[in-house]
Design a protein around this motif. Structure first.
Motif, PDB file in Angstrom:
ATOM      1  N   THR A  10       0.372 -65.603 -25.851  1.00 40.81           N
ATOM      2  CA  THR A  10      -0.452 -64.948 -25.150  1.00 40.81           C
ATOM      3  C   THR A  10       0.217 -63.783 -24.424  1.00 40.81           C
ATOM      4  O   THR A  10       1.512 -63.709 -24.402  1.00 40.81           O
ATOM      5  CB  THR A  10      -1.052 -65.540 -23.679  1.00 40.81           C
ATOM      6  N   THR A  11      -0.377 -62.257 -24.739  1.00 42.76           N
ATOM      7  CA  THR A  11       0.180 -61.114 -24.066  1.00 42.76           C
ATOM      8  C   THR A  11       0.091 -60.897 -22.673  1.00 42.76           C
ATOM      9  O   THR A  11       0.901 -60.546 -21.871  1.00 42.76           O
ATOM     10  CB  THR A  11       0.131 -60.339 -24.988  1.00 42.76           C
ATOM     11  N   GLU A  12      -1.364 -60.970 -22.548  1.00 44.44           N
ATOM     12  CA  GLU A  12      -1.889 -60.490 -21.194  1.00 44.44           C
ATOM     13  C   GLU A  12      -2.794 -61.595 -20.303  1.00 44.44           C
ATOM     14  O   GLU A  12      -3.128 -61.348 -19.355  1.00 44.44           O
ATOM     15  CB  GLU A  12      -2.898 -59.240 -21.263  1.00 44.44           C
ATOM     16  N   GLY A  13      -2.458 -62.777 -21.123  1.00 44.66           N
ATOM     17  CA  GLY A  13      -2.724 -63.822 -20.107  1.00 44.66           C
ATOM     18  C   GLY A  13      -4.486 -64.704 -20.614  1.00 44.66           C
ATOM     19  O   GLY A  13      -4.611 -65.712 -20.297  1.00 44.66           O
ATOM     20  N   GLN A  14      -5.169 -63.775 -21.242  1.00 43.50           N
ATOM     21  CA  GLN A  14      -6.466 -64.382 -21.751  1.00 43.50           C
ATOM     22  C   GLN A  14      -6.723 -65.841 -22.588  1.00 43.50           C
ATOM     23  O   GLN A  14      -7.003 -66.658 -22.284  1.00 43.50           O
ATOM     24  CB  GLN A  14      -7.487 -63.459 -22.375  1.00 43.50           C
ATOM     25  N   THR A  15      -5.605 -65.563 -23.553  1.00 38.69           N
ATOM     26  CA  THR A  15      -5.418 -66.791 -24.473  1.00 38.69           C
ATOM     27  C   THR A  15      -4.998 -68.094 -23.604  1.00 38.69           C
ATOM     28  O   THR A  15      -5.361 -69.349 -23.822  1.00 38.69           O
ATOM     29  CB  THR A  15      -4.577 -66.695 -25.472  1.00 38.69           C
ATOM     30  N   SER A  57      -3.358 -64.514 -29.490  1.00 42.53           N
ATOM     31  CA  SER A  57      -4.109 -63.420 -29.501  1.00 42.53           C
ATOM     32  C   SER A  57      -3.853 -62.263 -30.616  1.00 42.53           C
ATOM     33  O   SER A  57      -2.687 -62.241 -30.874  1.00 42.53           O
ATOM     34  CB  SER A  57      -4.132 -63.065 -28.168  1.00 42.53           C
ATOM     35  N   VAL A  58      -4.848 -61.282 -30.645  1.00 40.99           N
ATOM     36  CA  VAL A  58      -4.486 -60.315 -31.689  1.00 40.99           C
ATOM     37  C   VAL A  58      -4.348 -58.926 -30.895  1.00 40.99           C
ATOM     38  O   VAL A  58      -4.918 -58.418 -29.881  1.00 40.99           O
ATOM     39  CB  VAL A  58      -5.622 -59.678 -32.440  1.00 40.99           C
ATOM     40  N   HIS A  59      -2.970 -58.096 -31.323  1.00 39.45           N
ATOM     41  CA  HIS A  59      -2.600 -57.040 -30.730  1.00 39.45           C
ATOM     42  C   HIS A  59      -2.134 -56.234 -32.094  1.00 39.45           C
ATOM     43  O   HIS A  59      -1.457 -56.523 -32.927  1.00 39.45           O
ATOM     44  CB  HIS A  59      -1.438 -57.196 -29.825  1.00 39.45           C
ATOM     45  N   MET A  60      -2.770 -54.937 -31.970  1.00 39.40           N
ATOM     46  CA  MET A  60      -2.599 -53.870 -33.234  1.00 39.40           C
ATOM     47  C   MET A  60      -2.513 -54.701 -34.583  1.00 39.40           C
ATOM     48  O   MET A  60      -1.849 -54.685 -35.417  1.00 39.40           O
ATOM     49  CB  MET A  60      -0.973 -53.296 -33.025  1.00 39.40           C
ATOM     50  N   GLY A  61      -3.834 -55.424 -34.585  1.00 42.72           N
ATOM     51  CA  GLY A  61      -4.053 -56.064 -36.112  1.00 42.72           C
ATOM     52  C   GLY A  61      -3.415 -57.248 -36.397  1.00 42.72           C
ATOM     53  O   GLY A  61      -3.718 -57.827 -37.557  1.00 42.72           O
ATOM     54  N   LEU A  90     -10.514 -58.572 -29.382  1.00 43.12           N
ATOM     55  CA  LEU A  90     -12.018 -57.906 -29.045  1.00 43.12           C
ATOM     56  C   LEU A  90     -12.766 -57.890 -30.286  1.00 43.12           C
ATOM     57  O   LEU A  90     -13.984 -57.745 -30.072  1.00 43.12           O
ATOM     58  CB  LEU A  90     -11.517 -56.484 -28.438  1.00 43.12           C
ATOM     59  N   ALA A  91     -12.396 -57.846 -31.308  1.00 43.95           N
ATOM     60  CA  ALA A  91     -13.118 -57.709 -32.679  1.00 43.95           C
ATOM     61  C   ALA A  91     -14.052 -59.040 -32.472  1.00 43.95           C
ATOM     62  O   ALA A  91     -15.219 -58.971 -33.096  1.00 43.95           O
ATOM     63  CB  ALA A  91     -12.422 -57.919 -33.992  1.00 43.95           C
ATOM     64  N   TYR A 102      -8.353 -61.108 -39.316  1.00 45.55           N
ATOM     65  CA  TYR A 102      -7.051 -61.197 -38.666  1.00 45.55           C
ATOM     66  C   TYR A 102      -6.571 -62.740 -38.996  1.00 45.55           C
ATOM     67  O   TYR A 102      -5.481 -63.191 -39.150  1.00 45.55           O
ATOM     68  CB  TYR A 102      -6.952 -61.351 -37.086  1.00 45.55           C
ATOM     69  N   ALA A 123     -10.356 -60.074 -23.685  1.00 44.36           N
ATOM     70  CA  ALA A 123     -10.528 -59.142 -22.428  1.00 44.36           C
ATOM     71  C   ALA A 123     -10.101 -57.790 -22.387  1.00 44.36           C
ATOM     72  O   ALA A 123      -9.025 -57.627 -23.199  1.00 44.36           O
ATOM     73  CB  ALA A 123      -9.939 -59.951 -21.102  1.00 44.36           C
TER      74      ALA A 123
HETATM   75  C1  LIG Z   1      -2.246 -52.918 -26.843  1.00 45.70           C
HETATM   76  C2  LIG Z   1      -3.285 -53.881 -27.346  1.00 45.70           C
HETATM   77  C3  LIG Z   1      -3.715 -54.014 -28.666  1.00 45.70           C
HETATM   78  C4  LIG Z   1      -4.786 -54.705 -29.223  1.00 45.70           C
HETATM   79  N1  LIG Z   1      -5.068 -54.593 -30.310  1.00 45.70           N
HETATM   80  C5  LIG Z   1      -6.211 -55.442 -30.963  1.00 45.70           C
HETATM   81  C6  LIG Z   1      -6.690 -55.303 -32.275  1.00 45.70           C
HETATM   82  O1  LIG Z   1      -6.043 -54.661 -33.061  1.00 45.70           O
HETATM   83  N2  LIG Z   1      -7.797 -55.873 -32.446  1.00 45.70           N
HETATM   84  C7  LIG Z   1      -8.437 -56.660 -31.555  1.00 45.70           C
HETATM   85  O2  LIG Z   1      -9.505 -57.097 -32.074  1.00 45.70           O
HETATM   86  N3  LIG Z   1      -8.256 -56.637 -30.158  1.00 45.70           N
HETATM   87  C8  LIG Z   1      -7.133 -56.240 -29.992  1.00 45.70           C
HETATM   88  N4  LIG Z   1      -6.682 -55.888 -28.474  1.00 45.70           N
HETATM   89  C9  LIG Z   1      -7.628 -56.898 -27.685  1.00 45.70           C
HETATM   90  C10 LIG Z   1      -6.652 -58.382 -27.208  1.00 45.70           C
HETATM   91  O3  LIG Z   1      -6.920 -59.230 -28.398  1.00 45.70           O
HETATM   92  C11 LIG Z   1      -7.465 -58.867 -26.077  1.00 45.70           C
HETATM   93  O4  LIG Z   1      -7.254 -57.989 -24.795  1.00 45.70           O
HETATM   94  C12 LIG Z   1      -7.214 -60.427 -25.591  1.00 45.70           C
HETATM   95  O5  LIG Z   1      -7.661 -60.733 -24.556  1.00 45.70           O
HETATM   96  C13 LIG Z   1      -5.541 -60.351 -25.535  1.00 45.70           C
HETATM   97  O6  LIG Z   1      -5.320 -61.687 -25.416  1.00 45.70           O
HETATM   98  P1  LIG Z   1      -3.972 -62.287 -24.245  1.00 45.70           P
HETATM   99  O7  LIG Z   1      -4.541 -61.809 -22.951  1.00 45.70           O
HETATM  100  O8  LIG Z   1      -4.047 -63.737 -24.642  1.00 45.70           O
HETATM  101  O9  LIG Z   1      -2.832 -61.675 -25.124  1.00 45.70           O
HETATM  102  C14 LIG Z   1      -5.910 -55.257 -28.051  1.00 45.70           C
HETATM  103  C15 LIG Z   1      -5.297 -55.469 -26.689  1.00 45.70           C
HETATM  104  C16 LIG Z   1      -4.149 -54.513 -26.184  1.00 45.70           C
HETATM  105  C17 LIG Z   1      -3.927 -54.701 -24.863  1.00 45.70           C
END
Ligand SMILES: Cc1cc2nc3c(=O)[nH]c(=O)nc-3n(C[C@H](O)[C@H](O)[C@H](O)COP(=O)(O)O)c2cc1C
Length: 174
Positions: A10-15, A57-61, A90-91, A102, A123
């Motif tokens: 998890t990066t921001e906590g939602q997972t 979780s997904v960040h930057m693809g 978010l997708a 993904y 989130a």
């Molecule tokens: C910097 C950043 C990049 C992200 N990139 C993507 C993305 O490429 N595709 C997507 O579907 N969601 C993307 N997200 C949304 C995250 O998947 C979503 O915020 C998720 O709740 C993060 O889960 P986590 O809090 O467990 O890390 C991104 C969010 C952030 C903050």
């Protein structure tokens, strides 16, 4: 009674919240569950578990690299035990094709083809992001059209009923 391990990235906590929610559902059905942040718990599956549900979780693809490494390292156990993956993005809220892509990429990178996959909306935590991240996320949200763009609020797109069904389906398959 089954003993289920839920390692997650998890990066921001939602997972983490979703992993805890699944753990609660599992316990409500009379089983035991331990959700564990891979960053703290380490990259092994401890002995004594009957099944594993991995979250990322997904960040930057893409999903977290350390979850990919965890899956690669534990591929034998994940192949042997009942296992599932849930992916948070978010997708997953309105763009299923991208959410699935993904997971396909993750499967190709790890060689793991989980029998069950959950795609859950994540989130948008505008009030917790720094200036640049907030700006980038607002731009992405407005391009998508299905996401909120008022940066004075946070938005959670996780559909908890779907998470509960995913957990119950997993238990039914055990
Ligand atoms: C910097 C950043 C990049 C992200 N990139 C993507 C993305 O490429 N595709 C997507 O579907 N969601 C993307 N997200 C949304 C995250 O998947 C979503 O915020 C998720 O709740 C993060 O889960 P986590 O809090 O467990 O890390 C991104 C969010 C952030 C903050």
């Amino acid at each position: 009674m089954a003993n289920i391990y839920l390692p997650y990235g998890t990066t921001e906590g939602q997972t983490a919240k979703i992993a805890e929610y699944i753990s609660d559902v599992v316990r409500a059905h009379g089983h035991s569950a331990d959700a564990a942040d891979i960053k703290q718990a380490g990259d092994s599956i401890p002995n004594g578990y009957d099944a594993v549900i991995v979250g990322a979780s997904v960040h930057m693809g893409k999903h977290e690299d350390y979850v990919r490494d965890f899956v690669r390292k534990n591929s034998a156990a994940l192949g042997r035990l009942p296992s599932a993956l849930f992916s948070v993005s978010l997708a997953a809220h309105g763009d299923a094709e991208n959410a699935e892509s993904y997971v396909e990429k993750f499967e190709a990178e790890t060689g793991w083809r989980p029998a069950q996959v959950g795609l859950f909306g994540g989130a948008l935590l505008y009030t917790q992001y720094g200036f640049l991240k907030r700006h980038v996320m607002k731009k992405i949200a407005s391009d998508k059209g299905t996401l909120d763009t008022d940066t004075s609020h946070d938005y959670v797109y996780t559909e908890w009923d779907g998470v509960r069904r995913f957990a119950e389906d997993f238990l039914n398959r055990l």
